[in-house]
Scaffold this active site. Structure first.
Site, PDB file in Angstrom:
ATOM      1  N   ARG A  64      31.014  34.702  39.848  1.00  0.00           N
ATOM      2  CA  ARG A  64      31.839  33.941  38.905  1.00  0.00           C
ATOM      3  C   ARG A  64      32.933  33.167  39.622  1.00  0.00           C
ATOM      4  O   ARG A  64      33.694  32.442  38.971  1.00  0.00           O
ATOM      5  CB  ARG A  64      32.477  34.879  37.890  1.00  0.00           C
ATOM      6  N   ARG A  98      31.444  40.777  19.717  1.00  0.00           N
ATOM      7  CA  ARG A  98      31.735  41.800  20.719  1.00  0.00           C
ATOM      8  C   ARG A  98      33.250  41.966  20.771  1.00  0.00           C
ATOM      9  O   ARG A  98      33.980  41.075  20.337  1.00  0.00           O
ATOM     10  CB  ARG A  98      31.187  41.309  22.079  1.00  0.00           C
TER      11      ARG A  98
HETATM   12  P1  AMP Z   1      30.088  39.180  30.459  1.00  0.00           P
HETATM   13  O1  AMP Z   1      29.422  40.340  29.779  1.00  0.00           O
HETATM   14  O2  AMP Z   1      29.260  38.611  31.591  1.00  0.00           O
HETATM   15  O3  AMP Z   1      30.577  38.131  29.505  1.00  0.00           O
HETATM   16  O4  AMP Z   1      31.393  39.775  31.178  1.00  0.00           O
HETATM   17  C1  AMP Z   1      32.429  40.401  30.440  1.00  0.00           C
HETATM   18  C2  AMP Z   1      33.679  40.476  31.265  1.00  0.00           C
HETATM   19  O5  AMP Z   1      33.448  41.260  32.456  1.00  0.00           O
HETATM   20  C3  AMP Z   1      34.223  39.147  31.792  1.00  0.00           C
HETATM   21  O6  AMP Z   1      35.010  38.481  30.815  1.00  0.00           O
HETATM   22  C4  AMP Z   1      35.050  39.609  32.989  1.00  0.00           C
HETATM   23  O7  AMP Z   1      36.266  40.182  32.568  1.00  0.00           O
HETATM   24  C5  AMP Z   1      34.204  40.741  33.552  1.00  0.00           C
HETATM   25  N1  AMP Z   1      33.238  40.246  34.569  1.00  0.00           N
HETATM   26  C6  AMP Z   1      31.870  40.234  34.472  1.00  0.00           C
HETATM   27  N2  AMP Z   1      31.310  39.726  35.576  1.00  0.00           N
HETATM   28  C7  AMP Z   1      32.335  39.401  36.409  1.00  0.00           C
HETATM   29  C8  AMP Z   1      32.418  38.805  37.701  1.00  0.00           C
HETATM   30  N3  AMP Z   1      31.312  38.426  38.371  1.00  0.00           N
HETATM   31  N4  AMP Z   1      33.656  38.616  38.218  1.00  0.00           N
HETATM   32  C9  AMP Z   1      34.775  38.984  37.575  1.00  0.00           C
HETATM   33  N5  AMP Z   1      34.769  39.526  36.348  1.00  0.00           N
HETATM   34  C10 AMP Z   1      33.568  39.743  35.753  1.00  0.00           C
END
Ligand code: AMP
Length: 189
Positions: free
Chosen positions: A88, A129
């Site tokens: 990310r 969510r």
């Molecule tokens: P997601 O389910 O991919 O939308 O991720 C949910 C949350 O997890 C994000 O809003 C971040 O807070 C954290 N997160 C997930 N993947 C990453 C990553 N590669 N780097 C930093 N934070 C992450």
């Protein structure tokens, strides 16, 4: 095959990565899910991660990289895997490349899913969510633009970026992704 899915929250990364997992027969790794697992561990680290999730902020790079490194070292990733929500940041991408190099592996393809902001807001609001509140959604989209978008140029320069239109039905998007992957396989054969 080693593939990463890049796209703003709500672009369909998780849905499409799960479908592609069947198609390519490699595991699907969602760093969001890994982070939610850390959060539920109810340790100091879990609380720190939970705070980032609630605010829609990114979890610190070193922590994410450490968890990812551990995960890809597992035997089921021997023949590759699909990352959803990782990397990310450019720092994560650079460290990931470095980590793969030490394992004599390399990333095959970065699939970037694009969807307009109004469409993303409408999809995320319908999902419900815990981190899909209006404030957190807005912050996560801003964080994406500021920290994750620059990754596209990084992978484009490496010649492994596939831009895919993420609008339309799940089936339509999946077809586009499969085509992009087939094209990549043919080009690199
Ligand atoms: P997601 O389910 O991919 O939308 O991720 C949910 C949350 O997890 C994000 O809003 C971040 O807070 C954290 N997160 C997930 N993947 C990453 C990553 N590669 N780097 C930093 N934070 C992450």
């Amino acid at each position: 095959m080693l593939v990463v899915f890049i796209g703003p929250p709500g672009a369909g990364k998780g849905t499409q990565a799960k479908r592609l997992r069947e198609h390519l027969a490699v595991p699907h790794i969602s760093t969001g899910e890994l982070m939610r697992n850390v959060e539920s561990s109810q340790t100091d680290l879990g609380n720190q991660v939970g705070e980032c999730l609630r605010r829609g902020e990114l979890v610190p790079d070193d922590l994410v990289i450490g968890i990812v490194e551990q995960r890809i070292g597992q035997p089921d990733c021997e023949n590759g895997c699909l990352f959803d929500g990782f990397p990310r940041t450019v720092t994560q991408a650079v460290q990931f490349d470095h980590c793969l190099k030490t394992k004599e592996k390399s990333l095959d393809l970065a699939v970037a899913l694009s969807v307009t902001r109004p469409e993303l807001i409408s999809r995320l609001s319908a999902r419900g969510r815990r981190d899909d509140t209006p404030e957190t959604i807005a912050n996560r989209l801003d964080v994406y633009d500021a920290h994750t978008l620059p990754l596209l140029a990084y992978y484009e320069q490496r010649g492994i970026l596939a831009n895919v239109d993420g609008t339309g039905s799940e089936d339509e998007v999946f077809e586009r992704i499969k085509q992009a992957i087939d094209r990549h396989v043919t080009e690199t054969a």
